[in-house]
Design an enzyme around this catalytic site. Structure first.
Site, PDB file in Angstrom:
ATOM      1  N   ARG A   4      -3.040   4.839  -2.347  1.00 25.21           N
ATOM      2  CA  ARG A   4      -2.945   3.486  -1.756  1.00 25.21           C
ATOM      3  C   ARG A   4      -2.665   2.399  -2.795  1.00 25.21           C
ATOM      4  NH1 ARG A   4      -5.690   0.079   2.310  1.00 25.21           N
ATOM      5  NH2 ARG A   4      -6.723  -1.671   1.337  1.00 25.21           N
TER       6      ARG A   4
ATOM      7  N   ARG B 266      -5.882  -6.809  -2.541  1.00 25.90           N
ATOM      8  CA  ARG B 266      -7.170  -7.469  -2.780  1.00 25.90           C
ATOM      9  C   ARG B 266      -7.097  -8.281  -4.078  1.00 25.90           C
ATOM     10  NH1 ARG B 266      -7.204  -5.526   1.458  1.00 25.90           N
ATOM     11  NH2 ARG B 266      -8.811  -4.332   2.564  1.00 25.90           N
TER      12      ARG B 266
ATOM     13  N   GLU C 122       1.610   3.839   3.004  1.00 26.96           N
ATOM     14  CA  GLU C 122       2.058   3.327   4.306  1.00 26.96           C
ATOM     15  C   GLU C 122       3.580   3.344   4.360  1.00 26.96           C
ATOM     16  OE1 GLU C 122      -0.079  -0.411   4.474  1.00 26.96           O
ATOM     17  OE2 GLU C 122      -2.008   0.608   4.272  1.00 26.96           O
TER      18      GLU C 122
ATOM     19  N   HIS D 282       0.861  -1.194   0.000  1.00 28.78           N
ATOM     20  CA  HIS D 282       0.000   0.000   0.000  1.00 28.78           C
ATOM     21  C   HIS D 282       0.890   1.233   0.000  1.00 28.78           C
ATOM     22  CE1 HIS D 282      -3.478  -2.561   1.700  1.00 28.78           C
ATOM     23  NE2 HIS D 282      -3.635  -2.375   0.399  1.00 28.78           N
TER      24      HIS D 282
ATOM     25  N   HIS E  37       2.299  -3.471   7.059  1.00 26.09           N
ATOM     26  CA  HIS E  37       1.356  -2.370   6.779  1.00 26.09           C
ATOM     27  C   HIS E  37       1.361  -1.353   7.908  1.00 26.09           C
ATOM     28  CE1 HIS E  37      -0.972  -4.568   3.590  1.00 26.09           C
ATOM     29  NE2 HIS E  37      -0.351  -5.581   4.165  1.00 26.09           N
ATOM     30  N   SER E  38       0.630  -0.263   7.684  1.00 28.42           N
ATOM     31  CA  SER E  38       0.209   0.613   8.766  1.00 28.42           C
ATOM     32  C   SER E  38      -1.210   1.069   8.417  1.00 28.42           C
ATOM     33  CB  SER E  38       1.134   1.824   8.891  1.00 28.42           C
ATOM     34  OG  SER E  38       0.967   2.724   7.810  1.00 28.42           O
ATOM     35  N   TYR E  39      -2.047   1.457   9.400  1.00 29.52           N
ATOM     36  CA  TYR E  39      -1.684   1.610  10.779  1.00 29.52           C
ATOM     37  C   TYR E  39      -2.728   0.906  11.645  1.00 29.52           C
ATOM     38  CZ  TYR E  39      -5.365   5.202  10.724  1.00 29.52           C
ATOM     39  OH  TYR E  39      -6.558   5.854  10.578  1.00 29.52           O
TER      40      TYR E  39
ATOM     41  N   GLU F  24       0.136  -4.484  11.290  1.00 29.76           N
ATOM     42  CA  GLU F  24      -0.223  -3.076  11.104  1.00 29.76           C
ATOM     43  C   GLU F  24       0.592  -2.309  12.131  1.00 29.76           C
ATOM     44  OE1 GLU F  24      -2.321  -1.728   8.910  1.00 29.76           O
ATOM     45  OE2 GLU F  24      -3.647  -3.358   8.269  1.00 29.76           O
TER      46      GLU F  24
HETATM   47 ZN   LIG Z   1      -1.909  -1.637   4.108  1.00 27.09          ZN
END
Ligand SMILES: [Zn+2]
Length: 416
Positions: free
Chosen positions: A234, A252, A182, A179, A305-307, A380
Site C-alpha cells: 500500500r 497520511r 489499488e 495507494h 482509490h479503491s475499494y 473509492e
Molecule cells: Zn486508497
C-alpha cells in the site's frame, strides 16, 4: 564475476532499495466479511490484527473485511464464534485470486500501434507512462506531459495537462495510484484521460474550458512493487531509520491536519504517516507543484482509490463536516445518480470521516484546508468487498466508466 546490478545505473537504484525481490505469496489466506454489529467486534479484530492473525482491509459501521492468515483460520473462527460474531468468506484463497485476477493479454501488445496500454488488463508503470508520452505526440495542441519530481527510488512522477489554453480556465486536479495495491485507480485515471482526449473537440464547453491535471500514479515505487513483489503493498518504498519496516502511507503524509487520529506513528503500520508533513518526495512534489504555480485557479480535486464504492468530501475526521457540505454533497449525489442511470453500481455519498473511517493528513483535506479548493473529493471505486483490492481485470471497463461519470459530473456542476 560481479553481479549484473552494477551495469545499469537505473536498475542499480531499484535493486539496492528493495529488501527482497522474491514474490510475497498469500496462499491459503482468506478474505472474510465480518458483520460489525457488536461493540466489541472492532476491538477484538484489532487485537487479532496486532497478533498478526489477520490484516484489516476495510472497515465501516456495518462490516469489517479482514484477510485472515492461513495458519490461523481456526483460531480466528473460534474467537469470532465466542463473540457471537457472524462472518462469511468472500475470497477462499487470496493467492489464487491474485493469480487469476490479471490474466496475460491474448493479443501481442507490442504489435499494437502507438501504445501498449489497454483497459482489459492492469498494466505496469512503463505502459502507463508510454501512453502519456504518446498522447503528447498525437495531441500536441492540448496535451503536455511533465515530470514534477521523483519518487524515493528515483522514478519520475508524471503529470499530464489537458488544456485548450484558454487563459480564463479554472483547473481540476485528478490524482491516482497513491495507494499501490489499488490498481483500478491508475486504470481509471488513464481511462478518463483516454476519453477526454479521444474526442476533445466535441466535448462540452464545461469540459474544454477546464484545465485538467492528471497524475495517474502518484506512488510509482509502490505501484511497481505491487506488480513485481507484493500484490498487497500500500505505502511508498521509503526506508526507515529506526525500523526495518518499509514505507509511508502517502495518504497520511499531507500537510493539513497531519499527525492526528486515523494515522499511525508506527513505521510498521499500513497507515504510517511519516516523520513530518510532506516528509516523502511523492507528496512534497505535488505540494511544490501547487506552490510553484500560484496562478492556476483550482476549483476541483479528486483522489481516486479503491475499494468500497463511496464518493466522499472533507473532512477525514469523524462527524466533522465543512460548512458548505450541502453543495459538496449535491455534486456527489448527482454523480452517484448518473452512475446508476448508466447501469453502474451504487455509491454512498457523504463526509469521509463518517462514510468511510477517520483519517488525517489526507490529500483531499489538504486540497480544501491548505489550498482552499472548493470541490475536493475522494472516490473509492469497486467493489464492496467480494474481491476487495484484487478486483479482477474483467471489471476494469465497467468501473473506469463510473470514475469517468464522476469527473464529468463534477466538471458539469462546478464549471457552469
Ligand atoms: Zn486508497
Amino acid at each position: 564475476m560481479k553481479g549484473p546490478a552494477v551495469i545499469i545505473c537505473r536498475h542499480l537504484i531499484y535493486l539496492t532499495t528493495s529488501h527482497t525481490t522474491e514474490k510475497v505469496t498469500y496462499s491459503g489466506n482468506q478474505l472474510w466479511k465480518i458483520t460489525n454489529d457488536n461493540k466489541t467486534t472492532l476491538k477484538l479484530l484489532k487485537t487479532l490484527a496486532k497478533e498478526k492473525y489477520l490484516t484489516l482491509w476495510k472497515l465501516n459501521a456495518k462490516k469489517i473485511d479482514a484477510m485472515v492468515d492461513h495458519k490461523h483460520l481456526n483460531h480466528v473462527k473460534e474467537k469470532l464464534l465466542e463473540n457471537n460474531q457472524k462472518y462469511e468468506v468472500s475470497v477462499e484463497d487470496i493467492q489464487k485470486a491474485i493469480d487469476e485476477a490479471n490474466p496475460k493479454p491474448q493479443e501481442d501488445l507490442d504489435e499494437r500501434k502507438g501504445y501498449r496500454l489497454t483497459w482489459n488488463h492492469y498494466h505496469n508503470l512503463d505502459d502507463i507512462y508510454d501512453y502519456l508520452n504518446y498522447l503528447e505526440v498525437i495531441f500536441p495542441t492540448i496535451c503536455t506531459v511533465s515530470t514534477i519530481g521523483s519518487s524515493v527510488e528515483g522514478r519520475p512522477i508524471k503529470l499530464l495537462r489537458i488544456s485548450n489554453r484558454n487563459p480564463n480556465n479554472k483547473a481540476m486536479f485528478v490524482e491516482g495510484g497513491i495507494h499501490a495495491r489499488e490498481w483500478i485507480s491508475p486504470a481509471s485515471v488513464t481511462y478518463i484521460i483516454s476519453q477526454l482526449t479521444s474526442n476533445y473537440d466535441n466535448e462540452a464547453s464545461y469540459i474544454k474550458n477546464l484545465d485538467w491535471y492528471f497524475v495517474p500514479v502518484l506512488n510509482p515505487d509502490g505501484y511497481e512493487y505491487s506488480h513485481n513483489v507484493d500484490r498487497l503493498w500500500r505505502k511508498n518504498r521509503a526506508k526507515n531509520k529506526i525500523s526495518n519496516c518499509v514505507g509511508v502511507d502517502l495518504n497520511r503524509n499531507w500537510g493539513y491536519d497531519w499527525g492526528k487520529s486515523g494515522s499511525s506513528s508506527d513505521p510498521c503500520s499500513d497507515t504510517y504517516r511519516g516523520t513530518k508533513p510532506f516528509s516523502e518526495p511523492e507528496t512534497a512534489n505535488i505540494a511544490n507543484f501547487f506552490i510553484n504555480n500560484p496562478n492556476i485557479q483550482w476549483v476541483g480535486y479528486l483522489s481516486v482509490h479503491s475499494y468500497g464504492q463511496n464518493i466522499v468530501y472533507p473532512w477525514g475526521a469523524p462527524n466533522v463536516i465543512v460548512e458548505d457540505h450541502r453543495e459538496l454533497n449535491d455534486v456527489g449525489i448527482q454523480a452517484a445518480k448518473n452512475i446508476v442511470s448508466a447501469g453502474g453500481e451504487n455509491y454512498t455519498v457523504g463526509p469521509a470521516g463518517t462514510v468511510i473511517y477517520e483519517a488525517s493528513g489526507i490529500s483531499m483535506d489538504w486540497a480544501r484546508g491548505s489550498q482552499a479548493i472548493k470541490y475536493p473529493y475522494s472516490i473509492e471505486l469497486r467493489d464492496k468487498g467480494d474481491h476487495g483490492f484484487i478486483l479482477p481485470a474483467e471489471f476494469i471497463t465497467v468501473t473506469t466508466k463510473e470514475a469517468l461519470i464522476t469527473v464529468r459530473t463534477m466538471a458539469q456542476i462546478i464549471n457552469n
